[in-house]
Design an enzyme around this catalytic site. Structure first.
Site, PDB file in Angstrom:
ATOM      1  N   HIS A 121       0.752  -1.126   0.127  1.00  0.00           N
ATOM      2  CA  HIS A 121       0.071   0.043   0.023  1.00  0.00           C
ATOM      3  C   HIS A 121       0.847   1.234  -0.060  1.00  0.00           C
ATOM      4  O   HIS A 121       1.815   1.261   0.785  1.00  0.00           O
ATOM      5  CB  HIS A 121      -1.026  -0.109   1.319  1.00  0.00           C
ATOM      6  CG  HIS A 121      -0.263  -0.083   2.335  1.00  0.00           C
ATOM      7  ND1 HIS A 121       0.148   1.210   3.197  1.00  0.00           N
ATOM      8  CD2 HIS A 121       0.185  -1.257   3.436  1.00  0.00           C
ATOM      9  CE1 HIS A 121       0.928   0.578   4.330  1.00  0.00           C
ATOM     10  NE2 HIS A 121       1.083  -0.479   4.407  1.00  0.00           N
ATOM     11  N   ASP A 122       0.480   2.345  -0.710  1.00  0.00           N
ATOM     12  CA  ASP A 122       1.069   3.468  -0.744  1.00  0.00           C
ATOM     13  C   ASP A 122       2.192   3.703  -1.315  1.00  0.00           C
ATOM     14  O   ASP A 122       3.189   4.712  -1.315  1.00  0.00           O
ATOM     15  CB  ASP A 122       0.888   4.320   0.533  1.00  0.00           C
ATOM     16  CG  ASP A 122      -0.437   4.373   0.970  1.00  0.00           C
ATOM     17  OD1 ASP A 122      -1.524   4.822   0.748  1.00  0.00           O
ATOM     18  OD2 ASP A 122      -0.728   3.432   2.179  1.00  0.00           O
ATOM     19  N   GLY A 139       5.253  -0.859   2.708  1.00  0.00           N
ATOM     20  CA  GLY A 139       4.364   0.235   2.276  1.00  0.00           C
ATOM     21  C   GLY A 139       5.106   1.457   2.442  1.00  0.00           C
ATOM     22  O   GLY A 139       6.193   1.558   2.939  1.00  0.00           O
TER      23      GLY A 139
END
Length: 269
Positions: A121-122, A139
Site C-alpha cells: 500500500h501507498d 508500504g
C-alpha cells in the site's frame, strides 16, 4: 466492444475500453477502469478503485487492487493507478492506498513487475522501473524512474530508491538509496554508481565523470567533515551538472529513513 471470455466474471459497473481483452477465469470488480488494449490473460483478479492504463498486460494469478496488508486499514476507499504499457507477471500482488499514505498506490508507465513480486500500500513507482522476481516492497516505498530491483530483494517501508539506482539481487534495503547508486548485501550497502544504467540512458562522459568525482567527495572522503558539509561543497564544485544535482536534492529531501552509505573500502564504480 471489449472481448470477454465467457468464464470471466466482470462486474457490469466496470469501465472497459473497447479494445480490452479479458481471458478465462478472470475477475474484474465494479470500481475498475481498464484502458485501451489492456489484456488480462487468464485467472487474474483486478479489484478495488483501480485504473489501468492502455497497453498493460496482466498475467495469470496476479491479484491487483486488493486491500492492503495493514492492520490500520479500516476499509477506506484507497486507490491504485497503474500506467501504460506495464507488464505484470504471474503471482504479482499490488495493493490499494490507505489513509495513512495519501490513499494512493501508483505504478508508472513502461514498468515490469516480474513473477511473485509484492507492491504494498501507498508505494509510488516511477516510469520504466524493473522490479524483478520475488521483490518485496514495504508500504510507502518511493522508487524513481529507471531504477532496477534485482530478484529477491526487499525494501523496508518508507525507504526511497533514487532514479537510475540498481539494487542487487537478494539485498535487504532498509535505508534510502541515492539516485544512480548501486547497493547490495544484507543489509544493503552502497557499492558505487550504477554506471551501466547511466551509460544506457545516454549520459555524457562529462556528466558521468562529474558524478563519479562527486560520489567520491560525498562518500569516500578521508577528511573528518560531516556529510552536510560535504554536500554544500559538492553543490559549489559541481554546479551545473544535473546528475549531481539529482543526488544532492535526494540527500537534502525530508525522509524518515537514514541514507544508505558505503561499507569500509567502498568504491565509485
Amino acid at each position: 466492444m471489449a472481448h470477454i471470455h465467457p468464464t470471466a466474471v466482470v462486474d457490469p459497473k466496470a469501465r472497459l475500453a473497447d479494445s480490452v481483452r479479458i481471458g478465462p477465469y478472470c475477475i474484474v470488480g465494479p470500481d475498475v477502469e481498464l484502458g485501451e488494449r489492456v489484456e488480462l490473460i487468464s485467472h487474474a483478479v483486478v479489484e478495488g478503485h483501480t485504473v489501468i492504463g492502455e497497453g498493460t498486460r496482466i498475467f495469470p494469478f496476479a491479484a491487483i487492487g486488493q486491500i492492503p496488508q495493514d492492520l490500520k486499514y479500516k476499509g477506506e476507499a484507497g486507490r491504485l493507478e497503474i500506467g501504460s504499457d506495464v507488464i505484470i507477471r504471474e503471482h504479482v500482488t499490488v495493493n490499494i492506498g490507505t489513509e495513512g499514505g495519501g490513499m494512493l498506490t501508483k505504478v508508472g508507465n513502461r514498468c515490469m513487475l516480474a513473477i511473485g513480486c509484492h507492491v504494498a500500500h501507498d508505494c509510488i513507482i516511477g516510469d520504466s522501473v524493473l522490479v524483478m522476481n520475488h521483490v518485496l516492497l514495504g508500504g510507502h516505498v518511493v522508487i524513481g524512474d529507471y531504477a532496477v530491483l534485482g530478484g529477491g530483494s526487499a525494501v523496508h517501508q518508507f525507504a526511497r530508491i533514487g532514479k537510475h539506482a540498481m539494487i542487487g539481487g537478494l539485498s535487504g534495503v532498509e535505508n534510502d538509496v541515492i539516485p544512480y547508486g548501486t547497493v547490495m548485501g544484507n543489509r544493503a550497502r552502497l557499492e558505487g554508481l550504477n554506471l551501466v544504467g547511466i551509460k544506457r540512458r545516454g549520459y555524457s562522459r562529462e556528466e558521468i565523470h562529474g558524478l563519479r568525482n562527486a560520489y567520491k567527495d560525498l562518500f569516500l572522503s578521508s577528511d573528518d567533515t560531516v556529510l552536510s558539509d560535504r554536500v554544500q561543497a559538492v553543490k559549489v564544485t559541481y554546479a551545473g551538472l544535473s546528475a549531481v544535482k539529482d543526488v544532492i536534492d535526494f540527500i537534502e529531501a525530508d525522509s524518515s529513513r537514514a541514507l544508505c552509505r558505503p561499507a569500509a573500502g567502498g568504491h565509485a564504480s
